[in-house]
Design a protein around this motif. Structure first.
Motif, mmCIF file in Angstrom:
data_model
loop_
_atom_site.group_PDB
_atom_site.id
_atom_site.type_symbol
_atom_site.label_atom_id
_atom_site.label_comp_id
_atom_site.label_asym_id
_atom_site.label_seq_id
_atom_site.Cartn_x
_atom_site.Cartn_y
_atom_site.Cartn_z
ATOM 1 N N VAL A 1 46.869 37.404 31.365
ATOM 2 C CA VAL A 1 46.034 38.050 30.340
ATOM 3 C C VAL A 1 46.815 39.164 29.648
ATOM 4 O O VAL A 1 46.824 39.259 28.418
ATOM 5 C CB VAL A 1 44.718 38.582 30.965
ATOM 6 N N GLY A 2 47.488 39.996 30.426
ATOM 7 C CA GLY A 2 48.271 41.089 29.848
ATOM 8 C C GLY A 2 49.369 40.593 28.932
ATOM 9 O O GLY A 2 49.617 41.152 27.861
ATOM 10 N N GLU B 1 35.463 36.480 46.347
ATOM 11 C CA GLU B 1 36.462 35.897 45.461
ATOM 12 C C GLU B 1 36.403 36.546 44.091
ATOM 13 O O GLU B 1 35.401 37.139 43.707
ATOM 14 C CB GLU B 1 36.303 34.383 45.350
ATOM 15 N N GLY B 2 37.513 36.427 43.373
ATOM 16 C CA GLY B 2 37.566 36.987 42.034
ATOM 17 C C GLY B 2 38.906 36.701 41.374
ATOM 18 O O GLY B 2 39.800 36.105 41.983
ATOM 19 N N PRO B 3 39.046 37.117 40.140
ATOM 20 C CA PRO B 3 40.312 36.905 39.423
ATOM 21 C C PRO B 3 41.420 37.741 40.056
ATOM 22 O O PRO B 3 41.207 38.898 40.413
ATOM 23 C CB PRO B 3 40.005 37.341 37.993
ATOM 24 N N GLY B 4 42.584 37.159 40.201
ATOM 25 C CA GLY B 4 43.695 37.825 40.871
ATOM 26 C C GLY B 4 44.702 38.451 39.918
ATOM 27 O O GLY B 4 44.582 38.370 38.690
ATOM 28 N N VAL B 5 45.722 39.038 40.516
ATOM 29 C CA VAL B 5 46.744 39.736 39.732
ATOM 30 C C VAL B 5 47.536 38.764 38.858
ATOM 31 O O VAL B 5 47.956 39.130 37.762
ATOM 32 C CB VAL B 5 47.675 40.573 40.633
ATOM 33 N N ALA C 1 45.902 47.632 41.716
ATOM 34 C CA ALA C 1 45.684 48.674 40.704
ATOM 35 C C ALA C 1 45.994 48.137 39.305
ATOM 36 O O ALA C 1 45.248 48.406 38.350
ATOM 37 C CB ALA C 1 46.534 49.901 41.018
ATOM 38 N N LEU C 2 47.075 47.366 39.183
ATOM 39 C CA LEU C 2 47.436 46.781 37.888
ATOM 40 C C LEU C 2 46.359 45.811 37.422
ATOM 41 O O LEU C 2 45.911 45.870 36.272
ATOM 42 C CB LEU C 2 48.784 46.070 37.986
ATOM 43 N N ARG C 3 45.936 44.927 38.319
ATOM 44 C CA ARG C 3 44.878 43.963 37.981
ATOM 45 C C ARG C 3 43.629 44.684 37.488
ATOM 46 O O ARG C 3 43.074 44.356 36.439
ATOM 47 C CB ARG C 3 44.542 43.116 39.206
ATOM 48 N N ASN C 4 43.200 45.689 38.240
ATOM 49 C CA ASN C 4 41.978 46.404 37.880
ATOM 50 C C ASN C 4 42.107 47.137 36.545
ATOM 51 O O ASN C 4 41.156 47.183 35.766
ATOM 52 C CB ASN C 4 41.590 47.373 38.995
ATOM 53 N N ALA C 5 43.284 47.686 36.269
ATOM 54 C CA ALA C 5 43.492 48.406 35.003
ATOM 55 C C ALA C 5 43.484 47.439 33.817
ATOM 56 O O ALA C 5 42.864 47.725 32.782
ATOM 57 C CB ALA C 5 44.797 49.198 35.050
ATOM 58 N N ILE C 6 44.153 46.304 33.955
ATOM 59 C CA ILE C 6 44.166 45.317 32.861
ATOM 60 C C ILE C 6 42.753 44.806 32.607
ATOM 61 O O ILE C 6 42.293 44.733 31.459
ATOM 62 C CB ILE C 6 45.135 44.153 33.166
#
Length: 185
Positions: free
Chosen positions: A92-93, A82-86, A160-165
């Motif tokens: 956050v963004g 589990e972890g924070p999602g998009v 990819a967007l989640r990981n970049a943010i």
């Protein structure tokens, strides 16, 4: 023959000018955004308040802020990942301020699709570019249907967007919002 060469040179010059003009416009836009970010710096207290309010608005929104997957382990047991999602990354963004972000598919072949997520903190001049690769073929090597390729491409772009943010916005500011969303969900 001389006329043909002149026409070809004119076309090449025109193409170079268009690329240069487009690059200049893009750079000018980013320069304006950076100058604006420096004129109006982010307020971390306001970020925390807004992001927390959005992430915990209701149970459905809170549940969309994280993912939970079950995976079989080699020994036959089940492991939960589990972890924070998009959706949390989008919140956050949106609330962090002075942030440019986006994602796109950068390549596709018969077996894989690659998506790229990019985030640039205009105020701190910190950026990240993350690539995510996802399989688009079954275990027999047959390519997925067009609809499944599109679904996989969208998922890869989201990851990819989640990981970049989350690479640019410090995790220390995200953890408490993530935990609060889990509690509300």
């Amino acid at each position: 023959s001389v006329m043909a060469e002149q026409n070809e040179q004119a076309v090449e010059t025109s193409e170079v000018f268009q690329v240069t003009a487009l690059e200049s416009i893009s750079r000018a836009e980013i320069d304006v955004q950076i100058a604006t970010a420096h004129r109006f710096p982010r307020n971390v207290t306001q970020f925390k308040r807004e992001a927390l309010a959005m992430a915990t608005h209701d149970e459905e929104t809170a549940a969309s802020c994280f993912y939970k997957l079950t995976r079989k382990e080699k020994g036959g047991g089940v492991k939960i990942i589990e972890g924070p999602g998009v959706r949390l990354a989008e919140i956050v963004g949106s609330c962090w301020g002075n942030l440019r972000y986006g994602s796109r598919v950068i390549s596709e072949d018969n077996q894989f699709i690659t998506a790229q997520g990019v985030t640039h903190d205009l105020e701190k001049n910190v950026s990240a570019s993350i690539e995510v690769r996802r399989r688009i073929s079954d275990k027999f090597g047959n390519k997925y249907s067009a609809d499944m390729v599109a679904v996989t491409a969208n998922a890869a772009c989201s990851i990819a967007l989640r990981n970049a943010i989350f690479k640019v916005v410090p995790r220390v500011f995200i953890n408490s919002i993530y935990e609060a969303a889990k509690q509300v969900a």
